[in-house]
Design a protein around this motif. Structure first.
Motif, PDB file in Angstrom:
ATOM      1  N   GLU A  76       5.639  27.550 -21.227  1.00  0.00           N
ATOM      2  CA  GLU A  76       5.838  26.104 -21.339  1.00  0.00           C
ATOM      3  C   GLU A  76       5.935  25.456 -19.959  1.00  0.00           C
ATOM      4  O   GLU A  76       5.404  24.352 -19.734  1.00  0.00           O
ATOM      5  N   ALA A  77       6.609  26.107 -19.018  1.00  0.00           N
ATOM      6  CA  ALA A  77       6.728  25.572 -17.663  1.00  0.00           C
ATOM      7  C   ALA A  77       5.356  25.513 -16.991  1.00  0.00           C
ATOM      8  O   ALA A  77       5.035  24.540 -16.293  1.00  0.00           O
ATOM      9  N   LYS A  78       4.551  26.550 -17.208  1.00  0.00           N
ATOM     10  CA  LYS A  78       3.201  26.569 -16.633  1.00  0.00           C
ATOM     11  C   LYS A  78       2.368  25.423 -17.206  1.00  0.00           C
ATOM     12  O   LYS A  78       1.678  24.706 -16.470  1.00  0.00           O
ATOM     13  N   THR A  79       2.442  25.248 -18.511  1.00  0.00           N
ATOM     14  CA  THR A  79       1.707  24.163 -19.162  1.00  0.00           C
ATOM     15  C   THR A  79       2.183  22.803 -18.658  1.00  0.00           C
ATOM     16  O   THR A  79       1.367  21.900 -18.385  1.00  0.00           O
ATOM     17  N   ALA A  80       3.502  22.646 -18.506  1.00  0.00           N
ATOM     18  CA  ALA A  80       4.054  21.377 -18.007  1.00  0.00           C
ATOM     19  C   ALA A  80       3.568  21.101 -16.585  1.00  0.00           C
ATOM     20  O   ALA A  80       3.239  19.957 -16.238  1.00  0.00           O
ATOM     21  N   TYR A  81       3.531  22.140 -15.756  1.00  0.00           N
ATOM     22  CA  TYR A  81       3.056  21.974 -14.383  1.00  0.00           C
ATOM     23  C   TYR A  81       1.590  21.543 -14.368  1.00  0.00           C
ATOM     24  O   TYR A  81       1.200  20.630 -13.634  1.00  0.00           O
ATOM     25  N   ASN A 111       4.881  12.918 -23.388  1.00  0.00           N
ATOM     26  CA  ASN A 111       5.975  13.779 -22.918  1.00  0.00           C
ATOM     27  C   ASN A 111       7.171  13.749 -23.875  1.00  0.00           C
ATOM     28  O   ASN A 111       7.827  14.771 -24.082  1.00  0.00           O
ATOM     29  N   PHE A 112       7.468  12.591 -24.451  1.00  0.00           N
ATOM     30  CA  PHE A 112       8.563  12.489 -25.408  1.00  0.00           C
ATOM     31  C   PHE A 112       8.251  13.335 -26.639  1.00  0.00           C
ATOM     32  O   PHE A 112       9.090  14.111 -27.111  1.00  0.00           O
ATOM     33  N   ASP A 113       7.028  13.202 -27.167  1.00  0.00           N
ATOM     34  CA  ASP A 113       6.629  14.000 -28.330  1.00  0.00           C
ATOM     35  C   ASP A 113       6.663  15.501 -28.008  1.00  0.00           C
ATOM     36  O   ASP A 113       7.120  16.315 -28.821  1.00  0.00           O
ATOM     37  N   ALA A 114       6.202  15.867 -26.813  1.00  0.00           N
ATOM     38  CA  ALA A 114       6.210  17.281 -26.405  1.00  0.00           C
ATOM     39  C   ALA A 114       7.646  17.785 -26.266  1.00  0.00           C
ATOM     40  O   ALA A 114       7.947  18.926 -26.639  1.00  0.00           O
ATOM     41  N   MET A 115       8.545  16.945 -25.752  1.00  0.00           N
ATOM     42  CA  MET A 115       9.946  17.339 -25.592  1.00  0.00           C
ATOM     43  C   MET A 115      10.585  17.594 -26.961  1.00  0.00           C
ATOM     44  O   MET A 115      11.281  18.603 -27.156  1.00  0.00           O
ATOM     45  N   ILE A 116      10.336  16.689 -27.897  1.00  0.00           N
ATOM     46  CA  ILE A 116      10.894  16.852 -29.244  1.00  0.00           C
ATOM     47  C   ILE A 116      10.349  18.127 -29.885  1.00  0.00           C
ATOM     48  O   ILE A 116      11.102  18.923 -30.472  1.00  0.00           O
ATOM     49  N   ALA A 117       9.056  18.354 -29.775  1.00  0.00           N
ATOM     50  CA  ALA A 117       8.441  19.541 -30.378  1.00  0.00           C
ATOM     51  C   ALA A 117       8.994  20.819 -29.734  1.00  0.00           C
ATOM     52  O   ALA A 117       9.336  21.778 -30.434  1.00  0.00           O
TER      53      ALA A 117
END
Length: 152
Positions: A76-81, A111-117
């Motif tokens: 997830e961190a790699k994808t976020a980067y 980003n909000f939707d990704a955070m919730i998921a």
């Protein structure tokens, strides 16, 4: 005159029989008590062994689950980067303030939707891990409760 003979009772056989019976009964009871205590010790040893096995199994499940979650977090961190890098490149190519505000809105919603998921997925994974890791120990508690109810 006639002589009266008195018969004396020989208590040797009575005492011998009584003592022999008492000793035999004591031996039988001692053997029974020994067998019961041996059986109880065997059960206690088996129960303790089962407890240790449950703790070991629980530890294995916990370690495996934490490793899996760690890998997931790293992915997830790699994808976020990668997403943040793409967003910065896209912002650098913006030509007007209006386009910048639109892009920022799009990024915030995504980003909000990704955070919730991600939060939902990680919470579910943590709850599953907790339940899986506690299951072997919970099973041993059930066994102990069952044994205690038989004793009571």
């Amino acid at each position: 005159m006639a002589t009266k003979t008195t018969k004396t009772t020989d208590f040797t056989n009575v005492v011998t029989d009584t003592l022999t019976g008492a000793v035999n009964e004591m031996q039988t009871r001692a053997q029974s008590a020994y067998e019961k205590s041996t059986e109880a010790m065997s059960e206690m040893t088996d129960f303790a062994k089962g407890n240790v096995e449950a703790v070991v199994e629980s530890g294995k499940l916990l370690v495996e689950g934490v490793q899996t979650m760690g890998t997931t977090y790293a992915d997830e961190a790699k994808t976020a980067y990668e997403t943040a890098t793409a967003d910065i490149k896209e912002m650098a190519s913006i030509k007007s303030p209006t386009d910048l505000f639109q892009l920022q809105g799009k990024i915030m919603r995504r980003n909000f939707d990704a955070m919730i998921a991600a939060t939902t997925k990680n919470t579910d994974a943590a709850m599953k891990l907790a339940n899986d890791a506690v299951a072997p120990i919970s099973g041993r508690v059930s066994v102990a409760t069952e044994k205690m109810s038989k004793v009571a």
